[in-house]
Enzyme design. Structure first.
Site, PDB file in Angstrom:
ATOM      1  N   TYR A  15      15.439  31.290   1.185  1.00 28.38           N
ATOM      2  CA  TYR A  15      14.315  32.086   1.713  1.00 28.38           C
ATOM      3  C   TYR A  15      14.483  32.408   3.194  1.00 28.38           C
ATOM      4  O   TYR A  15      14.827  31.529   3.988  1.00 28.38           O
ATOM      5  CB  TYR A  15      12.996  31.307   1.576  1.00 28.38           C
ATOM      6  CG  TYR A  15      12.470  31.180   0.180  1.00 28.38           C
ATOM      7  CD1 TYR A  15      12.198  32.294  -0.603  1.00 28.38           C
ATOM      8  CD2 TYR A  15      12.222  29.920  -0.347  1.00 28.38           C
ATOM      9  CE1 TYR A  15      11.690  32.149  -1.889  1.00 28.38           C
ATOM     10  CE2 TYR A  15      11.706  29.767  -1.633  1.00 28.38           C
ATOM     11  CZ  TYR A  15      11.455  30.893  -2.396  1.00 28.38           C
ATOM     12  OH  TYR A  15      10.956  30.748  -3.659  1.00 28.38           O
ATOM     13  N   LYS A  56       0.848  -1.202   0.000  1.00 29.67           N
ATOM     14  CA  LYS A  56       0.000   0.000   0.000  1.00 29.67           C
ATOM     15  C   LYS A  56       0.881   1.249   0.000  1.00 29.67           C
ATOM     16  O   LYS A  56       2.091   1.158   0.248  1.00 29.67           O
ATOM     17  CB  LYS A  56      -0.935  -0.019   1.203  1.00 29.67           C
ATOM     18  CG  LYS A  56      -0.259  -0.068   2.547  1.00 29.67           C
ATOM     19  CD  LYS A  56      -1.214  -0.619   3.599  1.00 29.67           C
ATOM     20  CE  LYS A  56      -0.557  -0.821   4.931  1.00 29.67           C
ATOM     21  NZ  LYS A  56      -0.674   0.271   5.864  1.00 29.67           N
TER      22      LYS A  56
HETATM   23  C1  LIG Z   1      -3.834  -4.111   8.586  1.00 26.33           C
HETATM   24  C2  LIG Z   1      -2.358  -4.013   8.403  1.00 26.33           C
HETATM   25  N1  LIG Z   1      -1.631  -5.133   8.332  1.00 26.33           N
HETATM   26  C3  LIG Z   1      -0.291  -5.104   8.179  1.00 26.33           C
HETATM   27  C4  LIG Z   1       0.386  -3.905   8.076  1.00 26.33           C
HETATM   28  C5  LIG Z   1       1.879  -3.903   7.932  1.00 26.33           C
HETATM   29  O1  LIG Z   1       2.489  -3.322   9.055  1.00 26.33           O
HETATM   30  P1  LIG Z   1       4.060  -3.132   9.144  1.00 26.33           P
HETATM   31  O2  LIG Z   1       4.428  -2.180   8.071  1.00 26.33           O
HETATM   32  O3  LIG Z   1       4.297  -2.558  10.499  1.00 26.33           O
HETATM   33  O4  LIG Z   1       4.674  -4.475   8.958  1.00 26.33           O
HETATM   34  C6  LIG Z   1      -0.338  -2.719   8.142  1.00 26.33           C
HETATM   35  C7  LIG Z   1       0.366  -1.442   8.046  1.00 26.33           C
HETATM   36  O5  LIG Z   1      -0.011  -0.396   8.402  1.00 26.33           O
HETATM   37  C8  LIG Z   1      -1.745  -2.778   8.305  1.00 26.33           C
HETATM   38  O6  LIG Z   1      -2.478  -1.654   8.379  1.00 26.33           O
END
Ligand SMILES: Cc1ncc(COP(=O)(O)O)c(C=O)c1O
Length: 383
Positions: free
Chosen positions: A275, A48
């Site tokens: 700036y 993601k």
């Molecule tokens: C539902 C869920 N699972 C797994 C993860 C992965 O977490 P991490 O990046 O701490 O391994 C996330 C990350 O935000 C998440 O929201």
């Protein structure tokens, strides 16, 4: 003979001088390491937020090649972008959607995380209309305090899902709030709650129970269940400084963020820089300009609080970081620095290194925000 003319408008793969380099061999190394720590359970890597800033399509393509077929994304838009880029994978959509997204979720073959009956109902309707079925993952809030059904609702919720022929519950899941902390008491409490849910819902014969994020893969072996969802660690970044498992030190950072010197300026002592003149040269100074700024995700708040690697040395960034340019004092490199020289914001140069964790510490944030904050205009280049 037809003369081949070089079109200067197309002569470069990308004319951006600031790029993110993605070391795919290190991604593969981190996956192997995490798989060992998870006792060989299937891993569903989280890609993601543009693969935590690393470039979702190039990361997904490489992971697919390594045999990983299920990914975690935030929403249907991220899943659609992967499908449209030709990525043939299963996307678990981790954030709750609204009923208006149900058709797109089904059409793109997503596996949404669900925690409301309205959404299950909407997905069932969409599946019916499209002549397909949809697999879902039921989220239970065991203490994260964000999304999910209550643990005592799980049985009834699963019954409600079972009433829809087009809906198959592929997973029951939860998420840790504090797995990255040294004190694991609260995580063990969450784990107990989730174990109870699993026990009480056994009759529903759900394929996968999953809970572990990166921190839990390292430090909470009891949370590995049937699959794990690592995010930050696949990119070679430790979830926090409090992970007890020594294997966390085997992670290799996947991302490097580099720019180049484009201009050198000899400035007399007492000259105001950038700036607001938030920096003034104390002595005659050689100042380099780099074509990177907050428009690329280099926070303005790092101004006068950042080192950049140039010529194998840590050089202090000076003056206010601007939208597209940043200045660095390279006086120590006089006679040895030229336009075109590499400047490393995150990564290695010679024996020196700047990590995402270092930038996070300077900003009072976490590494997650640093890497996901690198803006899309920075090309991601696979190595
Ligand atoms: C539902 C869920 N699972 C797994 C993860 C992965 O977490 P991490 O990046 O701490 O391994 C996330 C990350 O935000 C998440 O929201």
């Amino acid at each position: 003979m037809i003369e081949q003319t070089r079109d200067p408008r197309r002569s470069q793969r990308s004319d951006r001088l600031t790029r993110v380099y993605v070391h795919l061999d290190r991604l593969a190394h981190n996956m192997r390491l995490l798989e060992e720590c998870a006792g060989g359970r299937p891993l569903w890597p989280c890609i993601k937020a543009n693969a935590y800033g690393h470039g979702a399509v190039l990361v997904a393509r490489h992971l697919l090649g390594l045999g990983y077929e299920t990914f975690g994304v935030a929403d249907v838009g991220e899943a659609a972008a992967l499908v449209e880029a030709g990525i043939d994978a299963t996307c678990i959509v981790l954030s709750p959607a609204l009923p208006e997204h149900a058709e797109a979720l089904v059409a793109y073959g997503c596996e949404p995380v669900v925690c409301t009956r309205q959404m299950v109902h909407a997905l069932a309707g969409a599946a019916d209309r499209l002549g397909r079925s949809v697999a879902v993952h039921v989220k239970v809030d065991t203490g994260m305090g964000r999304i999910g059904i209550r643990p005592d609702e799980a049985g009834e919720f699963l019954d409600a899902c079972a009433a829809h022929t087009g809906v198959r519950v592929r997973g029951i899941m939860s998420h840790f709030a504090r797995a990255d902390e040294a004190d694991k008491d609260f995580s063990h409490t969450q784990l107990e709650v989730f174990r109870d849910v699993v026990k009480n819902t056994q009759a529903h014969r759900i394929e996968h129970r999953h809970m572990a994020n990166s921190a839990a893969i390292f430090d909470l072996p009891g949370s590995h269940f049937d699959a794990a969802r690592p995010g930050i660690a696949i990119y070679g970044i430790a979830p926090s400084a409090h992970i007890a498992n020594p294997r966390v030190r085997e992670l290799k950072p996947v991302l490097e963020w580099k720019s180049q010197v484009t201009f050198l300026n000899e400035m007399p002592a007492g000259t105001g820089v950038s700036y607001g003149h938030a920096y003034r040269t104390a002595r005659p100074s050689l100042i380099a300009a780099l074509p990177v700024g907050y428009g690329d995700g280099l926070s303005l708040r790092l101004s006068n609080n950042l080192d950049v690697l140039i010529g194998g040395m840590r050089c202090p960034q000076v003056g206010r970081i601007t939208m597209d340019m940043t200045l660095v004092d390279v006086s120590a490199l006089r006679g040895r620095v030229n336009p075109g020289d590499e400047a490393v914001l995150i990564g290695r140069q010679g024996d020196s290194q700047v990590s995402a964790d270092e930038l996070a510490a300077r900003l009072g944030t976490i590494s997650y925000e640093i890497v996901t904050g690198i803006n899309p205009r920075v090309p991601r280049v696979a190595l």
